[in-house]
Scaffold this active site. Structure first.
Site: not given
Ligand code: ZN
Length: 295
Positions: A156-157, A214, A217, A171
């Site tokens: 995560a950011l 991911e 995403h 997502d």
């Protein structure tokens, strides 16, 4: 004629055929059953000269607006954007849910992105791939902050640095299996570009994106950008460099001729864009704008 000469001529002709075939594959992906409806964000030019092309007024603010903004650990969502103003709960706006599932009522998305996504999953559904589930769309900074604390920097950011805070990412899961093995994941990996979406964090680009693979995403960038990114095996960071390096790219996708131009922009100015047609503008969230012209 000598036998070896005939052989040589055949080889040369074959080589020519293969090169031509590759060029046409590279420039005109035509494997779509039906041409995509691109709805019209494009501007109709007001001034138009056969010699000079389009005259476009740009402002410095445009560097920080549009579907091509690069958002990552180095480039936060620009402060002037308010994607939350467009994001709505999908479950509470059931008319936006068309051919896919939604995890819960906390999944927020703009109607525009929901529409893009519905168009894509409709095409998948025609091929029997129809167990898509959206687990996250737009996230506000508070939600992002919670996730960042829970999941850490590989997954995560920080708040303000996630594409989910930009409102252009989704997502996407499958109700059947994990995305790295589900038919939904495979289909999106191969086909999402036709609908303007890209797999944002591929497994072979983690050194560039800084984010681990991911398979769920996807980011919306729009056509023809998704086609160029897919065809050249790029991620968005690389695509921005690619545009700066090439300055202009022309291609045909789904029967439309596109010209893409990069211009550095540090002040308000008027650009002469050497192409004709409808156009749209997006900033890169760094130092310039991209003008996309559709003939
Ligand atoms: Zn995501």
């Amino acid at each position: 004629m000598k036998k070896w000469m005939i052989c040589l001529m055949v080889l040369v002709l074959l080589g020519f055929g293969v090169t031509k075939f590759k060029a046409s594959m590279a420039r005109t992906p035509q494997d779509l059953a039906s041409p995509l409806q691109i709805d019209e964000p494009y501007n109709v030019p007001d001034s138009h000269s056969a010699v000079e092309g389009l005259t476009v007024d740009v402002t410095k603010e445009m560097v920080y607006q549009g579907d091509l903004l690069l958002v990552n650990k180095d480039h936060p969502v620009p402060k002037g954007l308010h994607p939350e103003s467009e994001a709505v709960s999908l479950i509470r706006n059931a008319e936006l849910i068309d051919g896919f599932g939604v995890l819960d009522n906390k999944v927020l998305l703009s109607p525009r992105m929901a529409d893009r996504f519905a168009t894509m999953v409709q095409a998948a559904g025609e091929e029997g791939i129809d167990h898509f589930l959206i687990s996250s769309g737009y996230r506000d900074e508070q939600k992002q902050d919670e996730l960042y604390r829970q999941m850490g920097s590989r997954l995560a950011l920080p708040a303000g640095y996630s594409e989910h805070n930009l409102g252009l990412s989704l997502d996407i899961g499958s109700s059947q299996a994990e995305m790295n093995v589900a038919p939904e994941g495979q289909w999106l990996k191969e086909n999402a570009w036709k609908y303007g979406f890209i797999l944002r964090y591929p497994d072979d680009k983690t050194a560039i994106t800084g984010i681990q693979f991911e398979p769920w995403h996807f980011r919306y960038v729009g056509l023809p950008h998704s086609a160029i990114i897919h065809e050249n095996g790029l991620v968005l960071e690389q695509y921005m460099d690619y545009l700066k390096e090439h300055k202009s790219v022309s291609l045909t996708v789904q029967g439309h001729n596109y010209h893409v131009f990069y211009y550095p922009v540090s002040e308000d100015q008027t650009l002469q864009v050497p192409a004709h047609g409808k156009y749209e503008i997006s900033g890169n969230n760094m130092d310039g704008i991209i003008v996309t012209v559709r003939e």
